[in-house]
Write a protein that holds these residues in place. Structure first.
Motif, PDB file in Angstrom:
ATOM      1  N   THR A  66      -4.170  -3.333  17.214  1.00 42.45           N
ATOM      2  CA  THR A  66      -4.960  -2.156  16.845  1.00 42.45           C
ATOM      3  C   THR A  66      -5.265  -2.100  15.349  1.00 42.45           C
ATOM      4  OG1 THR A  66      -2.908  -0.882  16.683  1.00 42.45           O
ATOM      5  CG2 THR A  66      -4.097  -0.772  18.774  1.00 42.45           C
ATOM      6  N   GLY A  67      -5.000  -3.198  14.641  1.00 42.29           N
ATOM      7  CA  GLY A  67      -5.398  -3.271  13.233  1.00 42.29           C
ATOM      8  C   GLY A  67      -4.341  -2.830  12.249  1.00 42.29           C
ATOM      9  N   VAL A  68      -3.126  -2.540  12.742  1.00 36.65           N
ATOM     10  CA  VAL A  68      -2.029  -2.203  11.827  1.00 36.65           C
ATOM     11  C   VAL A  68      -1.347  -3.528  11.473  1.00 36.65           C
ATOM     12  CG1 VAL A  68       0.094  -0.890  11.488  1.00 36.65           C
ATOM     13  CG2 VAL A  68      -1.767   0.064  12.875  1.00 36.65           C
ATOM     14  N   THR A  69      -1.731  -4.082  10.336  1.00 37.45           N
ATOM     15  CA  THR A  69      -1.291  -5.433  10.010  1.00 37.45           C
ATOM     16  C   THR A  69       0.101  -5.442   9.374  1.00 37.45           C
ATOM     17  OG1 THR A  69      -2.550  -5.241   7.962  1.00 37.45           O
ATOM     18  CG2 THR A  69      -3.610  -6.380   9.801  1.00 37.45           C
ATOM     19  N   THR A  70       0.529  -4.290   8.824  1.00 39.59           N
ATOM     20  CA  THR A  70       1.882  -4.173   8.277  1.00 39.59           C
ATOM     21  C   THR A  70       2.539  -2.930   8.858  1.00 39.59           C
ATOM     22  OG1 THR A  70       1.198  -5.193   6.190  1.00 39.59           O
ATOM     23  CG2 THR A  70       3.268  -3.955   6.166  1.00 39.59           C
ATOM     24  N   THR A  71       3.742  -3.103   9.385  1.00 41.74           N
ATOM     25  CA  THR A  71       4.465  -1.965   9.978  1.00 41.74           C
ATOM     26  C   THR A  71       5.897  -1.949   9.455  1.00 41.74           C
ATOM     27  OG1 THR A  71       3.197  -2.393  12.005  1.00 41.74           O
ATOM     28  CG2 THR A  71       4.970  -0.772  12.155  1.00 41.74           C
ATOM     29  N   LEU A  72       6.330  -0.786   8.975  1.00 42.02           N
ATOM     30  CA  LEU A  72       7.746  -0.616   8.651  1.00 42.02           C
ATOM     31  C   LEU A  72       8.455  -0.095   9.899  1.00 42.02           C
ATOM     32  CD1 LEU A  72       9.744   0.344   5.698  1.00 42.02           C
ATOM     33  CD2 LEU A  72      10.095   1.760   7.726  1.00 42.02           C
ATOM     34  N   ASP A  73       9.381  -0.892  10.387  1.00 40.16           N
ATOM     35  CA  ASP A  73      10.157  -0.533  11.572  1.00 40.16           C
ATOM     36  C   ASP A  73      11.349   0.310  11.133  1.00 40.16           C
ATOM     37  OD1 ASP A  73      11.395  -0.448  14.040  1.00 40.16           O
ATOM     38  OD2 ASP A  73      12.263  -2.459  13.854  1.00 40.16           O
ATOM     39  N   TRP A  74      11.272   1.609  11.389  1.00 40.46           N
ATOM     40  CA  TRP A  74      12.379   2.510  11.013  1.00 40.46           C
ATOM     41  C   TRP A  74      13.396   2.394  12.134  1.00 40.46           C
ATOM     42  CZ3 TRP A  74      15.947   6.122  10.079  1.00 40.46           C
ATOM     43  CH2 TRP A  74      15.980   6.744   8.816  1.00 40.46           C
ATOM     44  N   SER A  75      14.306   1.429  11.989  1.00 40.05           N
ATOM     45  CA  SER A  75      15.110   0.977  13.120  1.00 40.05           C
ATOM     46  C   SER A  75      16.527   1.529  13.013  1.00 40.05           C
ATOM     47  CB  SER A  75      15.133  -0.558  13.131  1.00 40.05           C
ATOM     48  OG  SER A  75      15.624  -1.037  14.355  1.00 40.05           O
ATOM     49  N   VAL A 111      -7.187  -9.951  11.064  1.00 44.21           N
ATOM     50  CA  VAL A 111      -6.644 -11.095  10.336  1.00 44.21           C
ATOM     51  C   VAL A 111      -5.362 -10.656   9.637  1.00 44.21           C
ATOM     52  CG1 VAL A 111      -7.067 -12.753   8.461  1.00 44.21           C
ATOM     53  CG2 VAL A 111      -8.953 -12.049   9.958  1.00 44.21           C
ATOM     54  N   VAL A 112      -4.301 -11.420   9.820  1.00 42.90           N
ATOM     55  CA  VAL A 112      -3.050 -11.146   9.106  1.00 42.90           C
ATOM     56  C   VAL A 112      -2.656 -12.409   8.353  1.00 42.90           C
ATOM     57  CG1 VAL A 112      -0.670 -10.320   9.259  1.00 42.90           C
ATOM     58  CG2 VAL A 112      -2.310  -9.639  11.023  1.00 42.90           C
ATOM     59  N   ASP A 113      -2.482 -12.267   7.040  1.00 47.23           N
ATOM     60  CA  ASP A 113      -2.082 -13.399   6.203  1.00 47.23           C
ATOM     61  C   ASP A 113      -3.021 -14.593   6.399  1.00 47.23           C
ATOM     62  OD1 ASP A 113      -0.046 -13.879   4.229  1.00 47.23           O
ATOM     63  OD2 ASP A 113       0.751 -15.449   5.536  1.00 47.23           O
ATOM     64  N   GLY A 114      -4.294 -14.286   6.531  1.00 47.04           N
ATOM     65  CA  GLY A 114      -5.301 -15.336   6.672  1.00 47.04           C
ATOM     66  C   GLY A 114      -5.440 -15.900   8.071  1.00 47.04           C
ATOM     67  N   ASP A 171      -5.362  -9.586   4.848  1.00 49.54           N
ATOM     68  CA  ASP A 171      -5.049  -8.719   5.986  1.00 49.54           C
ATOM     69  C   ASP A 171      -6.289  -7.847   6.185  1.00 49.54           C
ATOM     70  OD1 ASP A 171      -2.531  -9.834   5.727  1.00 49.54           O
ATOM     71  OD2 ASP A 171      -1.468  -7.934   5.461  1.00 49.54           O
ATOM     72  N   LEU A 172      -7.022  -8.100   7.258  1.00 47.66           N
ATOM     73  CA  LEU A 172      -8.344  -7.486   7.414  1.00 47.66           C
ATOM     74  C   LEU A 172      -8.562  -6.982   8.825  1.00 47.66           C
ATOM     75  CD1 LEU A 172     -10.272 -10.437   5.713  1.00 47.66           C
ATOM     76  CD2 LEU A 172      -9.856  -8.205   4.655  1.00 47.66           C
ATOM     77  N   GLY A 176      -6.283  -4.252   6.324  1.00 48.79           N
ATOM     78  CA  GLY A 176      -5.393  -3.950   7.438  1.00 48.79           C
ATOM     79  C   GLY A 176      -4.676  -2.632   7.182  1.00 48.79           C
ATOM     80  N   PHE A 177      -4.454  -1.879   8.248  1.00 46.38           N
ATOM     81  CA  PHE A 177      -3.755  -0.602   8.096  1.00 46.38           C
ATOM     82  C   PHE A 177      -2.257  -0.854   7.921  1.00 46.38           C
ATOM     83  CE2 PHE A 177      -7.442   0.602  10.911  1.00 46.38           C
ATOM     84  CZ  PHE A 177      -8.186   1.142   9.876  1.00 46.38           C
ATOM     85  N   ILE A 178      -1.597   0.099   7.270  1.00 46.13           N
ATOM     86  CA  ILE A 178      -0.178  -0.053   6.938  1.00 46.13           C
ATOM     87  C   ILE A 178       0.566   1.193   7.392  1.00 46.13           C
ATOM     88  CG2 ILE A 178       1.481  -0.341   5.033  1.00 46.13           C
ATOM     89  CD1 ILE A 178      -0.845  -1.772   3.496  1.00 46.13           C
ATOM     90  N   ASP A 179       1.474   1.029   8.335  1.00 44.51           N
ATOM     91  CA  ASP A 179       2.275   2.142   8.855  1.00 44.51           C
ATOM     92  C   ASP A 179       3.655   2.087   8.205  1.00 44.51           C
ATOM     93  OD1 ASP A 179       4.063   3.748  10.395  1.00 44.51           O
ATOM     94  OD2 ASP A 179       2.682   3.662  12.085  1.00 44.51           O
ATOM     95  N   THR A 180       4.050   3.170   7.537  1.00 51.74           N
ATOM     96  CA  THR A 180       5.277   3.147   6.739  1.00 51.74           C
ATOM     97  C   THR A 180       6.487   3.749   7.455  1.00 51.74           C
ATOM     98  OG1 THR A 180       4.479   5.180   5.678  1.00 51.74           O
ATOM     99  CG2 THR A 180       4.126   3.113   4.502  1.00 51.74           C
ATOM    100  N   HIS A 181       6.336   4.034   8.759  1.00 50.69           N
ATOM    101  CA  HIS A 181       7.480   4.669   9.458  1.00 50.69           C
ATOM    102  C   HIS A 181       7.196   4.674  10.957  1.00 50.69           C
ATOM    103  CE1 HIS A 181       8.378   8.997  10.919  1.00 50.69           C
ATOM    104  NE2 HIS A 181       9.540   8.392  11.050  1.00 50.69           N
TER     105      HIS A 181
END
Ligand SMILES: [Zn+2]
Length: 493
Positions: A131-140, A419-422, A384-385, A75-80
Motif C-alpha cells: 500500500t506504499g508504506v515503504t518504512t514501518t516502525l513496528d511497535w512490538s 519502489v523500496v531501496d531502488g 523509496d517511491l 514512500g510513506f512512513i508509519d512511525t507506530h
C-alpha cells in the motif's frame, strides 16, 4: 522540441535485473524545496534517486515506467504500528481502550507464541509495501523473550520493505529487560552493523510511578545509542507526570518519539518542543480508542514536528490514505468546533493537505532520525517511491491539486508502483512476487491457535463488548392519534 520514442513497458521479470528505472512524465511531489513538478521524470540507479526533472536523459537499458496521469510521492512512513497484532485484523473493531488493554495486556497477549508474532508481522509487512508504506516502525511490545524478537525480525527479512523494530515487552519491566544479558546479545547478534533497511529502537511507556523506574531503560537506550518510542498523553494511562519525570531526569531530546500525545498540558507540549522531540499522530486510533483528541491540532502551535501512524489493525485499518484523510479532517473539525464555541466562523483552514503529505513522508523520516536518507524525492536519497496512478479510476481524473488529491481522492487501489531501496516491489497494481497465500496460511494457523486458547465463548464475547445503551430521551414532537395533520393526510396515496 523532439519527443523521445516511448520505451516498451517493462515486464515484472525485468525488475530483477537491477537495471536503472525511469519514471516518465509524472506529477512529482518531491517534499523538498523543489515542491511539485509537472510532467517530470525520476531516475533511479541502484538504491538511490539519481535525478529528478523534465525530459531526463537516462542510461541505456533503463526500464521506463509510464507515469503519465499519475502522482509520484516519496514512500510513506508509519512511525507506530503494532504489526504483531495484524493476525487478528478487525477483531476488536468495537473495542474501547479498556477492552484492548484487558485483551492484550492482562489476558490473551500472553498466549501468543513467537510464530504468532511472525505471522502477524509477515502479513503487516506485506500490507505495508503493498500500500506504499515503504518504512514501518513496528511497535512490538509483545516480545516476552528475545526469541520473540527473532521471530519479528524474520518476517522483515522476508519482505522487501524498510523496517524499524521498536523492541518492547509490556509483560516485563523495561528497566529490567533492556539491561538483561539476553537482550544485549539479541542486539549484538542482529544489529552489529549499520543497516538502514532494518533498524532498532526501544519501545516502552512511562506510567508515572513516583520512583520513575524507567530511568534504567532510558539509560540503556543512551548506552546502546538507540532512539525511544513511547506512548505519551494517553488518557488515564500516561500523563503529564511522565513527561515531568522524563524532563527532570534529562532524558527528553530529539531521539524520543511521543506517540499520540493527545491529552497533555501546555507545559508538556512545550517540553517536547524545546527538546526537539517528535509526535506520532494516530488519528483513527485516537478517535476510536479515546487517548484524547488527535494531537496534530494541539501540537501545531508549539511547532512540534508530527508524523503519522496507524497503531493497530486489530481495530481499524492500516490504510495510510485513510490515516492522512482522518488526520486532516479531525484537525479541521476541531478548529471549527473551537471557533463555533466563540461564535466565530473559520474562513480559511489552517492545516493544509500539503502539511499532511509532509507528515506522512518527511515527518516520519525525521521521527526515525532518517531525514538524510528517506522522506523526499531528492537526488542522492534512497529510492523509496510510490506511483499513484489508475487510468480507469474516475477518482483519479482530473488531477488538479496534487496534495489534496493524495489526501482526499486517492486510495490504496490506486497504488500502481512501489519502489523500496531502488527495488520494484509492486508494478502496475500487482506485487512483484510476494504472494499472499503462504502468509495467509500462517495467519490462519495463528488465528486457529489463539481462538482455541480463548475458547468459543470468550472469542465471541471479547469481539462483542457489552454496550451501555444511550439514555432514551422523550420526544415531544411525535404526532398523536386524533391530531388533525395525521387524519387529514388520509390513506389515498
Ligand atoms: Zn500504540
Amino acid at each position: 522540441m523532439s519527443t523521445p520514442e516511448p520505451a516498451p513497458a517493462p515486464h515484472a521479470d525485468d525488475f530483477a535485473t537491477g537495471r536503472p528505472i525511469a519514471f516518465r512524465n509524472a506529477t512529482v511531489i518531491t517534499v523538498d524545496s523543489a515542491g511539485v513538478l509537472d510532467h517530470a521524470d525520476v531516475l533511479v540507479v541502484g538504491d538511490r534517486i539519481e535525478a529528478v526533472g523534465p525530459g531526463l536523459e537516462v542510461p541505456e537499458g533503463a526500464l521506463e515506467i509510464d507515469a503519465s496521469g499519475g502522482i509520484l510521492t516519496p514512500g510513506f512512513i508509519d512511525t507506530h504500528r503494532h504489526m504483531w497484532q495484524t493476525a487478528l485484523r478487525g477483531y476488536g473493531g468495537d473495542w474501547a481502550l479498556s477492552q484492548y488493554f484487558v485483551f492484550y495486556y492482562l489476558q490473551w497477549g500472553q498466549v501468543f507464541r513467537p510464530e504468532d508474532i511472525y505471522a502477524g508481522n509477515l502479513l503487516s509487512a506485506l500490507e505495508s509495501v503493498d500500500t506504499g508504506v515503504t518504512t514501518t516502525l513496528d511497535w512490538s511490545h509483545g516480545l516476552r523473550t528475545p526469541e520473540y524478537g527473532e521471530a519479528a525480525l524474520q518476517a522483515f527479512r522476508e519482505i522487501p520493505g524498510r523496517f524499524v523494530l521498536g523492541y518492547g515487552n509490556y509483560l516485563g519491566a523495561p528497566w529490567e529487560w533492556a539491561n538483561a544479558p539476553e537482550f544485549r546479545r539479541f542486539v549484538t547478534d542482529n544489529f552489529n552493523a549499520p543497516n538502514d533497511m532494518l533498524g532498532l529502537q526501544l519501545a516502552f511507556d512511562v506510567p508515572g510511578a513516583p520512583e520513575f523506574p524507567e530511568r534504567g531503560a532510558f539509560e540503556a537506550a543512551r548506552e546502546l545509542g538507540l532512539r525511544v518510542t513511547t506512548h505519551a498523553g494517553v488518557w488515564g494511562a500516561t500523563t503529564d507526570t511522565a513527561i515531568t519525570q522524563m524532563y527532570d531526569a534529562g532524558f527528553m531530546d530529539d531521539t524520543i518519539c511521543y506517540v499520540h500525545s493527545s491529552s497533555l498540558n501546555e507545559q508538556s507540549y512545550q517540553k517536547i518542543a524545546a527538546t526537539g522531540g517528535t509526535v506520532s499522530v494516530a488519528t483513527e486510533s485516537e478517535q476510536s480508542a479515546g487517548q484524547g483528541y488527535p494531537s496534530s491540532w494541539a501540537i501545531r502551535k508549539y511547532g512540534i514536528p508530527a508524523s503519522i501512524s496507524m497503531d493497530t489493525s486489530v481495530w481499524w485499518s492500516a490504510d495510510f490514505f485513510s490515516a492522512m484523510r482522518a488526520t486532516l479532517s479531525a484537525d479541521r473539525s476541531r478548529d471549527h468546533l473551537e471557533a463555533h464555541a466563540r461564535n466565530e466562523t473559520i474562513v480559511a483552514n489552517r492545516l493544509r493537505a500539503e502539511d499532511v503529505v509532509h507528515m506522512a513522508t518527511m515527518g516520519g523520516a525525521k521521527s526515525l532520525g532518517m531525514e538524510d536518507l528517506i522522506g523526499s524525492i531528492t537526488p542522492g536519497k534512497k529510492a523509496d517511491l510510490v506511483l499513484i496512478k489508475n487510468d480507469e479510476s474516475p477518482a483519479m481524473t482530473p488531477i488538479l491539486n496534487p496534495y489534496a488529491h493524495v489526501v482526499f481522492q486517492a486510495g490504496t487501489a490506486d497504488v500502481h508502483t512501489v519502489v523500496v531501496d531502488g527495488k520494484v516491489v509492486k508494478y502496475d497494481g500487482k506485487r512483484v512476487g510476494l504472494p499472499l497465500a503462504p502468509i495467509a496460511a500462517k495467519v490462519a494457523d495463528s488465528v486457529e491457535y489463539v481462538r482455541g486458547q480463548l475458547g468459543e465463548d470468550r472469542w465471541f464475547a471479547d469481539m462483542h463488548p457489552e454496550i451501555t445503551p444511550d439514555e432514551e430521551i422523550e420526544n415531544p414532537y411525535k404526532y398523536t392519534e386524533g391530531d388533525a395533520h395525521v387524519t387529514a393526510s388520509g390513506d389515498d396515496r
